[in-house]
Scaffold this motif. Structure first.
Motif: not given
Length: 460
Positions: A51-52, A59-61, A69-85
Motif C-alpha cells: 500500500t502506498v 493505492y494498493n498493488t 509497482k504502483v502508479y500514483l495519480d497525476k499531480s500538480e507541482a508542489g510540496g513538500p509532501f510525505e509518501l508512505s509505503i
C-alpha cells in the motif's frame, strides 16, 4: 543461551527480508514528475500486496515475483509532501516535491562538476556555488557502475541544492536545472548519470547492439576498460532508472566516438530510441550538446559534429546545442559550462514548455545559391539573418568543380552570408568550421552560434 541468541538473529534476519523496500531512487528529498502518472516501485520478499499513500490517497498493488509497482495519480507541482509505503513494515519518505525531473548523462563534459577539476575551471563557479542554496532544486548522483547484466538498483542520494551539494554536481546539469527552475517556478529534480571517457555504445542496451548495431558486438573481446564496453554502463547506470518517471533527458557526449564517427548517427539514434522505448513514456524530449572544437584530434571532429547534427535533423523531439564559439584549443573540457546549460534550457523552455518569442537554436544550414563568384548561404533558425557580433569571420572554405577547397572570405550583407575566394571563380561547395579547431564567428541575431556545416557530401 548461544542457541537462543542464534535463533533471535535468524528471526530478525527473516523479518528484515520480509520487509517491503522501495527502490533506492525513492528517498527523502526526492522530486516526482508532475502532470504524469507517477511510478513507485520496489521489492517485497513475502508480502502479497503493498500500500502506498500520497497526498491523502491510498493505492494498493499486488506483489509479483518479489516486485511491486504502483502508479500514483497525476499531480500538480508542489510540496513538500510525505509518501508512505506499507507492507508488514511502514516507510515514510519526507520532504518530497513534485515538479520536473530530468535525466542528465554523457561523458566527462557532463560529469565535470560546478567547482571544476584540477587545472580545468568552470567560469563563474565560485559565485554560482555561493548563490546555489535553493530548496526547489534537488540533485541525485548515480554511482558509477559497469555491469555485465542489467541491474535493478543504483547507488545515490537525493540532496537539496546547497553550496556543498552543488559544487560537486554536474555543472551543465546544474546550470540547466537552475534556469528551468527560475523560469518555470516549479521544483526541479536532476539525475546525473555520467562517466568520463565513455562512448555512446556503452550506454546502449545489449539487445540493440546485437540487432541494430552489430558492428559493435565484437568489442567485448577487444577493449579492456569495462566502462567503455558496449552496454555495460546502460546495464549499471541507466537500466536502474528506467521505471522512474521523468520529463526528458539531456546529453553531452561524443568525444570518445570521434575516431570512428562513421556509425555515430546510427548508434546515437538507436540509443535514444532504446531509452524512450524502455521508459515507455513516448518520445520524451532529448536535448544534447555538439562537441566543441579542439586543436588536437584531427578533422574527425568535424565529421562527428556532422553526425550529431544529422541526429537532430532525423530523430523526433531532439535538439542540439552548438558550442563552436566555446571551444578551447588545448582543453577538451571548455570552461563555459554555464552557457552550455543555459543553451540546453532554451531548447527545453521553447520546445517542451512552449515559451514563445525566444530563439533556441543557432543557424542550421538550409540551402546555397551561387551568384557570380559568390556563394550565398541560407539558414534555418535565423529569422533575422546572421551576424558575427564583431568577431573576425574565419573557418570558411569554398571549392569549385575540381573539389579543391580554398580558404575563403565571408561577409554578411543585410543579414545574408556571402562566401567567396579569388581562387574559385564558380563555387559549387562551401564549408564552415570543417576542421578540428575553429573559433566560431557565425551566429543568429539572438547570439546563438551556427553549427559547422558543409554543402557537399564528398568523402573527404
Amino acid at each position: 543461551m548461544k542457541k537462543i541468541t542464534l535463533l533471535i538473529v535468524v528471526f530478525l534476519c527473516k523479518m528484515s527480508l520480509a520487509q517491503v523496500t522501495p527502490n533506492p531512487l525513492f528517498q527523502n528529498n526526492m522530486v516526482l514528475q508532475r502532470n504524469a502518472p507517477i511510478a513507485v516501485f520496489g521489492k517485497a520478499e513475502t508480502e502479497k500486496s503493498v500500500t502506498v499513500t500520497f497526498k491523502n490517497k491510498t493505492y494498493n498493488t499486488k506483489v509479483k515475483n518479489g516486485n511491486w509497482k504502483v502508479y500514483l495519480d497525476k499531480s500538480e507541482a508542489g510540496g513538500p509532501f510525505e509518501l508512505s509505503i506499507n507492507g508488514k513494515n511502514e516507510i515514510t519518505l519526507s520532504n518530497v516535491l513534485v515538479g520536473e525531473v530530468w535525466l542528465c548523462s554523457g561523458q566527462s563534459n557532463m560529469e565535470m562538476p560546478v567547482k571544476g577539476n584540477i587545472g580545468q575551471p568552470v567560469i563563474g563557479s565560485n559565485l554560482a556555488i555561493l548563490n546555489s542554496a535553493n530548496t526547489q532544486i534537488r540533485l541525485f548522483e548515480v554511482g558509477k557502475k559497469a555491469a555485465a547484466e542489467p541491474l535493478d538498483n543504483c547507488e545515490g542520494t537525493w540532496k537539496t541544492a546547497t553550496p556543498e551539494s552543488v559544487k560537486d554536481f554536474s555543472a551543465v546539469a546544474y546550470f540547466y536545472g537552475k534556469m528551468l527552475q527560475e523560469n518555470l517556478n516549479v521544483p526541479i529534480g536532476l539525475i546525473n548519470s555520467s562517466w568520463g571517457g565513455t562512448p555512446a555504445e556503452a550506454w546502449t542496451p545489449n539487445e540493440i547492439i546485437k540487432t541494430e548495431l552489430k558492428e559493435f558486438s565484437h568489442w567485448k573481446s577487444n577493449m579492456s576498460k569495462p566502462q567503455k564496453l558496449p552496454s555495460l554502463l546502460y546495464n549499471g547506470m541507466i537500466h536502474p532508472l528506467e521505471s522512474y518517471t521523468i520529463k526528458g533527458a539531456i546529453w553531452y557526449q561524443g568525444e570518445a566516438n570521434k575516431t570512428y564517427h562513421q556509425s555515430y548517427t546510427k548508434l546515437f539514434s538507436a540509443m535514444i530510441g532504446s531509452w524512450r522505448s524502455r521508459w515507455n513514456q513516448g518520445d520524451f524530449p532529448f536535448y544534447f550538446v555538439q562537441i566543441a572544437p579542439l586543436s588536437w584530434g584531427g578533422d574527425d571532429q568535424a565529421f562527428l559534429r556532422e553526425k550529431q547534427l544529422k541526429t537532430m535533423l532525423t530523430v523526433p523531439n531532439t535538439g542540439m546545442v552548438v558550442t563552436l564559439d566555446l571551444g578551447e584549443k588545448e582543453n577538451i573540457h571548455p570552461a563555459e559550462k554555464q552557457k552550455v546549460g543555459q543553451r540546453l534550457a532554451l531548447w527545453a523552455l521553447a520546445k517542451t514548455y512552449n515559451f514563445k518569442g525566444i530563439e533556441f537554436s543557432g543557424p542550421i544550414y538550409k540551402s546555397m545559391k551561387v551568384v557570380g563568384n559568390k556563394a550565398s548561404v541560407q539558414f534555418n533558425y535565423a529569422p533575422n539573418g546572421v551576424a558575427n557580433f564583431g568577431k573576425k569571420m574565419s573557418g570558411f572554405k569554398v571549392a569549385g568543380e575540381d573539389r579543391i577547397f580554398y580558404d575563403a572570405q565571408a561577409k554578411i550583407v543585410k543579414g545574408q552570408l556571402e562566401v567567396f575566394s579569388k581562387e574559385v571563380q564558380t563555387p559549387i561547395a562551401v564549408r564552415y568550421g570543417w576542421s578540428a579547431w575553429v573559433d566560431g564567428s557565425l551566429f543568429n541575431t539572438a547570439g546563438l552560434p551556427a553549427s559547422s556545416f558543409r554543402t557537399d557530401n564528398w568523402d573527404n
